[in-house]
Motif scaffolding. Structure first.
Motif, PDB file in Angstrom:
ATOM      1  N   GLY A 172      73.338 -91.789 -32.663  1.00 12.96           N
ATOM      2  CA  GLY A 172      72.539 -90.566 -32.642  1.00 12.96           C
ATOM      3  C   GLY A 172      73.122 -89.511 -31.729  1.00 12.96           C
ATOM      4  N   LEU A 175      75.684 -87.337 -33.382  1.00  3.39           N
ATOM      5  CA  LEU A 175      75.049 -86.359 -34.261  1.00  3.39           C
ATOM      6  C   LEU A 175      74.442 -85.215 -33.452  1.00  3.39           C
ATOM      7  CD1 LEU A 175      73.269 -88.835 -36.708  1.00  3.39           C
ATOM      8  CD2 LEU A 175      75.292 -87.450 -37.204  1.00  3.39           C
ATOM      9  N   VAL A 176      73.812 -85.552 -32.323  1.00  5.14           N
ATOM     10  CA  VAL A 176      73.194 -84.535 -31.470  1.00  5.14           C
ATOM     11  C   VAL A 176      74.237 -83.550 -30.949  1.00  5.14           C
ATOM     12  CG1 VAL A 176      72.130 -84.186 -29.200  1.00  5.14           C
ATOM     13  CG2 VAL A 176      71.182 -85.877 -30.758  1.00  5.14           C
ATOM     14  N   GLN A 179      75.433 -80.705 -33.134  1.00  3.56           N
ATOM     15  CA  GLN A 179      74.490 -79.642 -33.515  1.00  3.56           C
ATOM     16  C   GLN A 179      74.403 -78.576 -32.424  1.00  3.56           C
ATOM     17  OE1 GLN A 179      73.493 -80.252 -36.620  1.00  3.56           O
ATOM     18  NE2 GLN A 179      74.462 -82.269 -36.386  1.00  3.56           N
ATOM     19  N   GLU A 183      68.525 -76.722 -33.990  1.00  2.00           N
ATOM     20  CA  GLU A 183      68.871 -77.898 -34.796  1.00  2.00           C
ATOM     21  C   GLU A 183      69.194 -79.083 -33.883  1.00  2.00           C
ATOM     22  OE1 GLU A 183      69.046 -79.675 -38.553  1.00  2.00           O
ATOM     23  OE2 GLU A 183      68.255 -77.773 -37.846  1.00  2.00           O
ATOM     24  N   GLN A 184      69.830 -78.798 -32.777  1.00  4.64           N
ATOM     25  CA  GLN A 184      70.119 -79.864 -31.814  1.00  4.64           C
ATOM     26  C   GLN A 184      68.818 -80.441 -31.252  1.00  4.64           C
ATOM     27  OE1 GLN A 184      72.042 -79.232 -27.752  1.00  4.64           O
ATOM     28  NE2 GLN A 184      73.725 -80.169 -28.906  1.00  4.64           N
ATOM     29  N   TYR A 187      67.346 -82.789 -33.727  1.00  7.78           N
ATOM     30  CA  TYR A 187      68.060 -84.073 -33.768  1.00  7.78           C
ATOM     31  C   TYR A 187      67.682 -84.939 -32.562  1.00  7.78           C
ATOM     32  CZ  TYR A 187      71.175 -83.509 -37.780  1.00  7.78           C
ATOM     33  OH  TYR A 187      71.676 -83.413 -39.051  1.00  7.78           O
ATOM     34  N   GLU A 190      64.366 -86.505 -33.265  1.00 12.26           N
ATOM     35  CA  GLU A 190      64.503 -87.610 -34.222  1.00 12.26           C
ATOM     36  C   GLU A 190      65.077 -88.853 -33.541  1.00 12.26           C
ATOM     37  OE1 GLU A 190      63.528 -87.902 -37.373  1.00 12.26           O
ATOM     38  OE2 GLU A 190      62.620 -85.912 -37.248  1.00 12.26           O
ATOM     39  N   LEU A 191      66.083 -88.663 -32.700  1.00 15.51           N
ATOM     40  CA  LEU A 191      66.710 -89.791 -32.015  1.00 15.51           C
ATOM     41  C   LEU A 191      65.705 -90.489 -31.098  1.00 15.51           C
ATOM     42  CD1 LEU A 191      69.070 -91.558 -31.121  1.00 15.51           C
ATOM     43  CD2 LEU A 191      69.805 -89.719 -29.582  1.00 15.51           C
TER      44      LEU A 191
END
Length: 214
Positions: A172, A175-176, A179, A183-184, A187, A190-191
């Motif tokens: 994760g 992915l973070v 961004q 948007e970051q 993420y 979500e993580l």
């Protein structure tokens, strides 16, 4: 202090500033080009110095990567020592995740070269060895945190849960870091939600009595 003593100190301070300048330039080049494609000429250009100046401090690209990686890993070690505490383990799960995850996200977002260097296929062995040691140390601390919250879990279960949770976080995190802005933030949410849902059945969601209290 005599003038004779003062001059070497000034030279040393200038040298340290130059090293920092070169490492910051290398971090930028490693992020944009990757370690394999990066060159000492590109790093010198990014730092605004001649290749000859760079070679006064580093013999090659590998030496730059080893120094940069070593410094970043040391900073990461200092950061994680402050978050894996019995006090944080006693917090409600959502707060515990915030306290532990946020400093790592902040560090990696501020130092994207860390992931770029670690993931590189040609990263010098000394850097990957030091990172492997850091990884093992972090995993051990996650395991200990789970033990503080769920002391009845077996050692085997705890180790498995720690490893899976840590793997989730690392994936994760990549992915973070990729961004930006809102948007970051999405993420990150979500993580944290993923970690919360995975850990909750094992360690509970409410606060726990601090270690040593009953």
């Amino acid at each position: 202090m005599s003038e004779v003593e003062e001059k070497p100190r000034r030279r040393q301070a200038r040298g340290e500033r130059r090293v920092t300048q070169l490492l910051e330039a290398a971090a930028s080049v490693f992020c944009t080009s990757g370690y394999r494609a990066a060159s000492t000429n590109a790093i010198a250009r990014e730092a605004g110095v001649s290749p000859g100046t760079l070679y006064q401090f580093f013999p090659n690209k590998e030496a730059i990567a080893v120094e940069l990686g070593g410094r970043l890993i040391q900073q990461m070690q200092q950061a994680h020592g402050l978050v894996f505490t019995p006090e944080n383990a006693a917090l409600p799960l959502s707060e515990m995740i915030d306290r532990i995850v946020d400093p790592f996200i902040d560090f990696n977002c501020a130092n994207p070269a860390f992931l770029a260097l670690i993931k590189g296929p040609d990263t010098p062995g000394k850097v990957t060895d030091e990172h492997d040691q850091l990884h093992a140390s972090l995993l051990e601390r996650v395991d200990r945190l789970i033990e503080l919250r769920a002391p009845l879990l077996s050692a085997a279960d705890r180790a498995r849960i720690a490893e899976i949770a840590f793997a989730m976080f690392k994936t994760g995190l990549e992915l973070v870091v990729a961004q930006e802005d809102a948007e970051q933030d999405a993420y990150i949410k979500e993580l944290k939600g993923l970690l919360y849902r995975y850990l909750a059945p094992y360690v509970g969601t409410e606060s726990r009595p601090p270690l040593g209290h009953h």
